[in-house]
Design an enzyme around this catalytic site. Structure first.
Site, PDB file in Angstrom:
ATOM      1  N   GLY A   7     -26.113  -3.704  11.407  1.00  0.00           N
ATOM      2  CA  GLY A   7     -26.504  -4.171  12.728  1.00  0.00           C
ATOM      3  C   GLY A   7     -25.507  -5.197  13.215  1.00  0.00           C
ATOM      4  O   GLY A   7     -24.539  -5.523  12.512  1.00  0.00           O
ATOM      5  N   PRO A   8     -25.733  -5.739  14.413  1.00  0.00           N
ATOM      6  CA  PRO A   8     -24.834  -6.761  14.948  1.00  0.00           C
ATOM      7  C   PRO A   8     -25.118  -8.114  14.304  1.00  0.00           C
ATOM      8  O   PRO A   8     -26.058  -8.254  13.514  1.00  0.00           O
ATOM      9  CB  PRO A   8     -25.200  -6.782  16.439  1.00  0.00           C
ATOM     10  CG  PRO A   8     -26.666  -6.466  16.437  1.00  0.00           C
ATOM     11  CD  PRO A   8     -26.837  -5.441  15.331  1.00  0.00           C
ATOM     12  N   MET A   9     -24.329  -9.092  14.675  1.00  0.00           N
ATOM     13  CA  MET A   9     -24.611 -10.454  14.217  1.00  0.00           C
ATOM     14  C   MET A   9     -25.976 -10.881  14.759  1.00  0.00           C
ATOM     15  O   MET A   9     -26.400 -10.428  15.820  1.00  0.00           O
ATOM     16  CB  MET A   9     -23.517 -11.415  14.673  1.00  0.00           C
ATOM     17  CG  MET A   9     -22.214 -11.195  13.913  1.00  0.00           C
ATOM     18  SD  MET A   9     -20.945 -12.409  14.294  1.00  0.00           S
ATOM     19  CE  MET A   9     -21.672 -13.896  13.609  1.00  0.00           C
ATOM     20  N   GLY A  12     -30.430 -10.235  11.358  1.00  0.00           N
ATOM     21  CA  GLY A  12     -31.239 -10.484  10.166  1.00  0.00           C
ATOM     22  C   GLY A  12     -30.828  -9.663   8.957  1.00  0.00           C
ATOM     23  O   GLY A  12     -31.632  -9.457   8.045  1.00  0.00           O
ATOM     24  N   LYS A  13     -29.576  -9.221   8.912  1.00  0.00           N
ATOM     25  CA  LYS A  13     -29.098  -8.396   7.786  1.00  0.00           C
ATOM     26  C   LYS A  13     -29.146  -9.154   6.468  1.00  0.00           C
ATOM     27  O   LYS A  13     -29.652  -8.640   5.471  1.00  0.00           O
ATOM     28  CB  LYS A  13     -27.666  -7.906   8.055  1.00  0.00           C
ATOM     29  CG  LYS A  13     -27.537  -7.017   9.268  1.00  0.00           C
ATOM     30  CD  LYS A  13     -26.101  -6.616   9.530  1.00  0.00           C
ATOM     31  CE  LYS A  13     -25.149  -7.767   9.742  1.00  0.00           C
ATOM     32  NZ  LYS A  13     -25.439  -8.610  10.920  1.00  0.00           N
ATOM     33  N   GLU A  84     -21.924  -8.928   3.633  1.00  0.00           N
ATOM     34  CA  GLU A  84     -20.696  -8.911   4.449  1.00  0.00           C
ATOM     35  C   GLU A  84     -19.704  -7.861   3.948  1.00  0.00           C
ATOM     36  O   GLU A  84     -18.515  -8.126   3.786  1.00  0.00           O
ATOM     37  CB  GLU A  84     -20.054 -10.304   4.481  1.00  0.00           C
ATOM     38  CG  GLU A  84     -20.959 -11.413   4.968  1.00  0.00           C
ATOM     39  CD  GLU A  84     -21.289 -11.363   6.463  1.00  0.00           C
ATOM     40  OE1 GLU A  84     -20.811 -10.444   7.159  1.00  0.00           O
ATOM     41  OE2 GLU A  84     -22.040 -12.239   6.921  1.00  0.00           O
ATOM     42  N   CYS A 177     -26.904  -6.351  24.256  1.00  0.00           N
ATOM     43  CA  CYS A 177     -27.361  -4.970  24.396  1.00  0.00           C
ATOM     44  C   CYS A 177     -26.188  -4.139  24.930  1.00  0.00           C
ATOM     45  O   CYS A 177     -25.156  -4.684  25.346  1.00  0.00           O
ATOM     46  CB  CYS A 177     -28.553  -4.899  25.352  1.00  0.00           C
ATOM     47  SG  CYS A 177     -28.167  -5.336  27.060  1.00  0.00           S
TER      48      CYS A 177
END
EC number: 2.7.1.21
Length: 185
Positions: A7-9, A12-13, A84, A177
């Protein structure tokens, strides 16, 4: 089993990676977590999420030597996690795929760079994954689900020719978005 969290920054990865690892540790599994040495934003020796959540990690160089460390040390554990992953060479995806035979492997990383182009290591890991968890953030401009990371320089989208890798947090990046993401000129 190989689980890849993307997902993007600000999606919550890392939080999800830590949550999953902690579940296995509570169940008595031996776990090891790796992070690249260039990620020193919140803590130099721990995997750290933007929300302050942290977990002890082995800090390794994001190069072929680091991939070999993951391959060798990871073979001794039930659960192997790498945060990362986009910073590592593409060989990491193959190492994670091999380690997943006989153990749980959890990897987290950006799927797209600030230009909107795939990170090769993440894309290859996703192809090998038994499960891909795609998270979204919240668009800084409208509050809708964000799937892109916008790099900013003095509040303006960074130009395409900017370096691909720039370690930073909310001072340099925003979640956007599709509608509000500006493709770098």
């Amino acid at each position: 089993m190989l689980v890849v969290i993307v997902g993007p920054m600000f999606a919550g990865k890392t939080t999800e990676l830590i949550r999953r690892v902690e579940r296995y540790v509570i169940a008595g599994r031996r776990a090891i977590v790796f992070k690249p040495s260039l990620d020193v934003r919140y803590d130099a020796s721990k995997v750290a999420a933007h929300n302050g959540l942290k977990f002890d990690a082995f800090v390794i160089p994001p190069d072929k030597d680091g991939v070999e460390i993951i391959r060798k040390m990871g073979a001794e554990y039930d659960v192997v996690a790498v945060d990362e992953i986009q910073f590592f060479p593409v060989d990491l995806a193959d190492a994670l795929n091999q380690l997943a035979n006989g153990r749980i492997v959890i990897a987290a990383g950006l799927n797209l760079d600030f230009r909107g182009e795939p990170f090769e290591t993440t894309a290859r890991a996703m192809a090998f994954a038994d499960r891909v968890i795609s998270l979204s953030a919240v668009c800084k401009l409208c509050g809708k689900p964000a799937t892109r990371t916008q790099r900013l320089i003095n509040g303006v989208p960074a130009p395409r020719h900017s370096p691909r890798i720039l370690i930073g947090g909310n001072e340099s990046y925003e979640a956007r978005c599709r509608r509000h993401y500006v493709i770098p000129p």
